[in-house]
Design a protein around this motif. Structure first.
Motif, short mmCIF file in Angstrom:
data_model
loop_
_atom_site.label_atom_id
_atom_site.label_comp_id
_atom_site.label_asym_id
_atom_site.label_seq_id
_atom_site.Cartn_x
_atom_site.Cartn_y
_atom_site.Cartn_z
N THR A 146 0.83 -1.20 0.00
CA THR A 146 0.00 0.00 0.00
C THR A 146 0.86 1.26 0.00
O THR A 146 0.59 2.22 -0.72
N THR A 147 1.92 1.26 0.81
CA THR A 147 2.83 2.40 0.86
C THR A 147 3.48 2.63 -0.49
O THR A 147 3.57 3.77 -0.97
N LEU A 148 3.93 1.58 -1.14
CA LEU A 148 4.57 1.69 -2.45
C LEU A 148 3.58 2.21 -3.51
O LEU A 148 3.92 3.10 -4.29
N ILE A 149 2.37 1.68 -3.51
CA ILE A 149 1.37 2.11 -4.48
C ILE A 149 1.01 3.57 -4.28
O ILE A 149 0.94 4.36 -5.24
N LEU A 150 0.79 3.98 -3.02
CA LEU A 150 0.46 5.38 -2.75
C LEU A 150 1.63 6.31 -3.07
O LEU A 150 1.43 7.42 -3.56
N ALA A 151 2.85 5.87 -2.82
CA ALA A 151 4.02 6.69 -3.13
C ALA A 151 4.14 6.90 -4.64
O ALA A 151 4.43 8.01 -5.11
N ILE A 152 3.91 5.86 -5.42
CA ILE A 152 3.97 5.96 -6.87
C ILE A 152 2.85 6.87 -7.38
O ILE A 152 3.07 7.74 -8.22
N PHE A 153 1.64 6.70 -6.84
CA PHE A 153 0.52 7.52 -7.30
C PHE A 153 0.69 8.99 -6.91
O PHE A 153 0.59 9.87 -7.75
N THR A 154 0.96 9.25 -5.64
CA THR A 154 1.03 10.65 -5.18
C THR A 154 2.35 11.32 -5.53
O THR A 154 2.40 12.54 -5.62
N GLY A 155 3.40 10.56 -5.71
CA GLY A 155 4.70 11.16 -5.99
C GLY A 155 5.05 11.20 -7.47
O GLY A 155 5.89 12.01 -7.88
N LEU A 156 4.42 10.37 -8.29
CA LEU A 156 4.76 10.32 -9.71
C LEU A 156 3.56 10.53 -10.63
O LEU A 156 3.56 11.44 -11.45
N LEU A 157 2.54 9.70 -10.49
CA LEU A 157 1.43 9.72 -11.45
C LEU A 157 0.58 10.98 -11.34
O LEU A 157 0.29 11.60 -12.37
N PHE A 158 0.17 11.36 -10.14
CA PHE A 158 -0.66 12.54 -9.98
C PHE A 158 0.07 13.82 -10.41
O PHE A 158 -0.48 14.61 -11.17
N PRO A 159 1.32 14.06 -9.96
CA PRO A 159 2.03 15.25 -10.45
C PRO A 159 2.22 15.26 -11.96
O PRO A 159 2.11 16.31 -12.60
N LEU A 160 2.48 14.11 -12.55
CA LEU A 160 2.62 14.03 -14.01
C LEU A 160 1.30 14.37 -14.70
O LEU A 160 1.28 15.09 -15.70
N LEU A 161 0.19 13.89 -14.17
CA LEU A 161 -1.12 14.19 -14.72
C LEU A 161 -1.42 15.69 -14.65
O LEU A 161 -1.86 16.29 -15.63
N VAL A 162 -1.15 16.30 -13.52
CA VAL A 162 -1.38 17.75 -13.36
C VAL A 162 -0.48 18.53 -14.31
O VAL A 162 -0.92 19.49 -14.96
N TYR A 163 0.77 18.13 -14.43
CA TYR A 163 1.72 18.78 -15.34
C TYR A 163 1.22 18.70 -16.79
O TYR A 163 1.21 19.70 -17.51
N LEU A 164 0.81 17.52 -17.22
CA LEU A 164 0.34 17.34 -18.59
C LEU A 164 -0.94 18.12 -18.86
O LEU A 164 -1.07 18.77 -19.91
N LEU A 165 -1.89 18.08 -17.92
CA LEU A 165 -3.13 18.84 -18.10
C LEU A 165 -2.86 20.34 -18.16
O LEU A 165 -3.47 21.05 -18.97
N ALA A 166 -1.98 20.82 -17.32
CA ALA A 166 -1.65 22.25 -17.33
C ALA A 166 -1.06 22.65 -18.67
O ALA A 166 -1.40 23.70 -19.22
N HIS A 167 -0.16 21.83 -19.21
CA HIS A 167 0.47 22.17 -20.49
C HIS A 167 -0.49 22.01 -21.67
O HIS A 167 -0.35 22.71 -22.67
N LEU A 168 -1.45 21.11 -21.55
CA LEU A 168 -2.43 20.96 -22.62
C LEU A 168 -3.48 22.06 -22.59
O LEU A 168 -3.86 22.61 -23.62
#
Length: 113
Positions: A18-40
């Motif tokens: 659970t810690t690993l999954i949440l770390a990947i989601f909150t530390g990598l996937l969510f910031p990447l999604l926000v970054y991509l949406l902002a640039h689009l």
């Protein structure tokens, strides 16, 4: 009292997973999604609202050095660039609230707000 190896595994593995999954989601996937949406959706703003001269060279940002003079606006920290709003010299001062130089250099109407 002894700890059963299967009990330890039964509790530690799901917690680690659970810690690993949440770390990947909150530390990598969510910031990447926000970054991509902002640039689009807002490419100009996401890149810093940069201003360019006729040759295409970046000369500053639209967001730096805005002169707010009406009382309903937030007054920014006094800039080391002075009152000219020179983007190449933009920076905050390191003067504290008890600094005589800051108090003397700050407009009296600014202090009243």
């Amino acid at each position: 009292m002894t700890i059963d190896n299967t009990t330890l595994t039964k509790h530690l593995l799901p917690a680690a997973r659970t810690t690993l999954i949440l770390a990947i989601f909150t530390g990598l996937l969510f910031p990447l999604l926000v970054y991509l949406l902002a640039h689009l959706l807002f490419p100009y703003q996401a890149n810093g609202s940069l201003l360019r001269n006729k040759e295409g060279v970046i000369i500053g940002s639209k967001l730096i050095g805005q002169n707010f003079s009406q009382p309903q606006y937030f007054h920014p920290r006094p800039s080391a660039a002075g009152s000219g709003y020179d983007a190449t010299a933009s920076a905050g001062t390191n003067l504290g609230p008890t600094s005589k130089k800051l108090i003397e250099g700050t407009d009296k109407s600014f202090l009243g707000h």
